[in-house]
Design an enzyme around this catalytic site. Structure first.
Site, short mmCIF file in Angstrom:
data_model
loop_
_atom_site.label_atom_id
_atom_site.label_comp_id
_atom_site.label_asym_id
_atom_site.label_seq_id
_atom_site.Cartn_x
_atom_site.Cartn_y
_atom_site.Cartn_z
N ASP A 1 42.32 36.64 82.60
CA ASP A 1 42.10 35.38 81.88
C ASP A 1 42.91 35.30 80.58
O ASP A 1 44.00 34.73 80.57
CB ASP A 1 40.60 35.21 81.61
CG ASP A 1 40.20 33.77 81.31
OD1 ASP A 1 41.07 32.90 81.33
OD2 ASP A 1 38.99 33.54 81.08
N ASP A 2 42.38 35.84 79.51
CA ASP A 2 43.02 35.81 78.18
C ASP A 2 43.00 37.21 77.59
O ASP A 2 42.29 37.49 76.61
CB ASP A 2 42.28 34.83 77.26
CG ASP A 2 42.28 33.42 77.80
OD1 ASP A 2 43.33 32.76 77.72
OD2 ASP A 2 41.23 32.98 78.31
N HIS B 1 39.99 24.90 86.54
CA HIS B 1 38.82 25.52 85.92
C HIS B 1 37.62 24.62 86.22
O HIS B 1 37.66 23.41 85.94
CB HIS B 1 39.00 25.62 84.41
CG HIS B 1 39.95 26.70 83.98
ND1 HIS B 1 41.21 26.83 84.51
CD2 HIS B 1 39.82 27.68 83.05
CE1 HIS B 1 41.82 27.86 83.92
NE2 HIS B 1 40.99 28.40 83.04
N HIS C 1 46.32 33.18 81.23
CA HIS C 1 46.88 32.18 80.32
C HIS C 1 47.88 32.84 79.39
O HIS C 1 47.54 33.78 78.67
CB HIS C 1 45.76 31.53 79.51
CG HIS C 1 44.77 30.79 80.33
ND1 HIS C 1 44.94 29.47 80.68
CD2 HIS C 1 43.60 31.19 80.90
CE1 HIS C 1 43.91 29.08 81.42
NE2 HIS C 1 43.08 30.11 81.57
N HIS D 1 44.92 34.24 87.48
CA HIS D 1 44.23 33.48 86.42
C HIS D 1 44.51 34.18 85.10
O HIS D 1 43.73 35.00 84.62
CB HIS D 1 42.74 33.42 86.72
CG HIS D 1 41.96 32.56 85.78
ND1 HIS D 1 40.77 31.96 86.13
CD2 HIS D 1 42.18 32.18 84.50
CE1 HIS D 1 40.29 31.27 85.11
NE2 HIS D 1 41.14 31.41 84.09
N GLU E 1 32.77 27.02 84.86
CA GLU E 1 32.70 28.11 83.88
C GLU E 1 31.55 27.84 82.92
O GLU E 1 30.65 28.67 82.74
CB GLU E 1 34.01 28.25 83.11
CG GLU E 1 33.97 29.35 82.07
CD GLU E 1 35.25 29.45 81.23
OE1 GLU E 1 35.43 30.49 80.57
OE2 GLU E 1 36.06 28.50 81.24
#
Length: 344
Positions: free
Chosen positions: A278-279, A195, A18, A16, A198
């Site tokens: 994630d990011d 997703h 991005h 996961h 969340e």
């Protein structure tokens, strides 16, 4: 060896992540200048990455996407992203990217693919890191566009393009709206994740599993609001790709040490969890430190963190022979690392 070093060296999967969210502030500023994009007012480039909600984050995320326009840009950000994964002990990565966020700048999908796949090849040659690619649907563009998106992905096949995801803001865009797109993805032999939960309700998780036929769930925290669904997920052992640091920005669970944090509840309920960043560029974190934070702040044991690392193999979209081999090799390597910690 100290525990932080052991957790950094521990072999891991990242499922996961991005691409655009992995762009660090300095690279973002550099690419924006290259393409003459106006940035929000800031004193330091790090100030560009300030947000307190998912909506605020997505505004900056879209601007980062606009700064990545040429094949060389995609190759650069992909290499930098995966290099940081390798530095965190990642051995395998499944990388999301957001093609529709680049269309407004006139970038064609084949140009994006050439750059991203080029960066993936470069890092494999330099660091041995294996990776695959997951183009992600922007749910905010609606169900009809989602179907068109899947058909576009299917029209440009590549062995490293292995599935589709569904991201951006859940609010107002529930999972059940994307049944047609996910049926099309399945018909084209693409893996499926989404997703869900969340910021949206547990029903989004349920629909992602039951209606979209997702093979794993990204985030999924609000599953804890539905005990019956939790029990079903624990029984089926569908994997959840949890991202500790970003829960402190985009969800109602802001404190990893809190006894009611969703990740703690999910783990206690026996859900199959694996850890992700994630990011990482936009939230100034990395994969290794996600494990460190779960150990230091949530108090999860090293044995639990080992299990989560191995869950990443189970949840990965790779062949069973590789899974068996990696599970055996990674388990032995992790045991040796943790033994050195315990031995002082």
């Amino acid at each position: 060896m100290d525990v932080e070093t052991a957790l950094r060296q521990m072999p891991k999967a990242e499922l996961h992540l991005h691409l655009e969210g992995a762009v660090d502030a300095a690279t973002f500023a550099s690419l924006a200048a290259k393409h003459s994009l106006e940035l929000p007012p800031h004193d330091e480039v790090a100030d560009l990455y300030q947000y307190d909600s998912l909506a605020d984050f997505l505004l900056i995320y879209s601007l980062v996407c606009r700064s990545i326009q040429e094949e060389a840009d995609f190759r650069r950000v992909t290499y930098e992203c995966l290099e940081r994964c390798a530095n965190s002990g990642a051995r395998y990565v499944e990388l999301f990217f957001s093609p529709e966020s680049h269309f407004e700048m006139g970038v064609e999908y084949p140009t994006m693919l050439a750059g991203v796949l080029g960066g993936m090849a470069d890092i494999k040659a330099d660091r041995g890191l294996e990776s695959n690619l997951i183009p992600a649907i922007n749910r905010e563009l609606g169900p009809a566009r989602a179907v068109e998106f899947v058909e576009m992905v299917a029209a440009h096949p590549h062995p490293q393009i292995i599935g589709v995801g569904l991201d951006f803001n859940e609010i107002g865009f529930p999972s059940e709206d994307y049944v047609d797109a996910y049926r099309a993805a399945a018909a084209h032999g693409l893996h499926r994740t989404s997703h869900a939960g969340e910021v949206g309700p547990a029903d989004n998780v349920r629909a992602a599993i039951e209606l979209l036929d997702c093979e794993r769930i990204d985030h999924g925290y609000h599953v804890v609001d539905d005990p019956d669904l939790v029990a079903r997920c624990a029984e089926s052992q569908i994997a959840f790709t949890v991202c500790p640091t970003t829960t402190g920005y985009t969800t109602i669970w802001r404190d990893l040490s809190a006894p009611d944090h969703a990740i703690r509840q999910m783990d206690a309920a026996g859900l199959k969890l694996m850890v992700n960043s994630d990011d990482p560029g936009m939230f100034v974190c990395d994969l290794a430190n996600e494990y460190v934070r779960l150990h230091r702040e949530m108090g999860l044991s090293l044995s639990t963190l080992k299990e989560m690392a191995l869950n990443g193999i189970d949840a990965a979209w790779i062949d069973d022979t590789t899974k068996v081999s990696w599970r055996r090799e990674w388990s032995a390597e992790i045991d040796a690392l943790f033994a050195s910690v315990n031995g002082g």
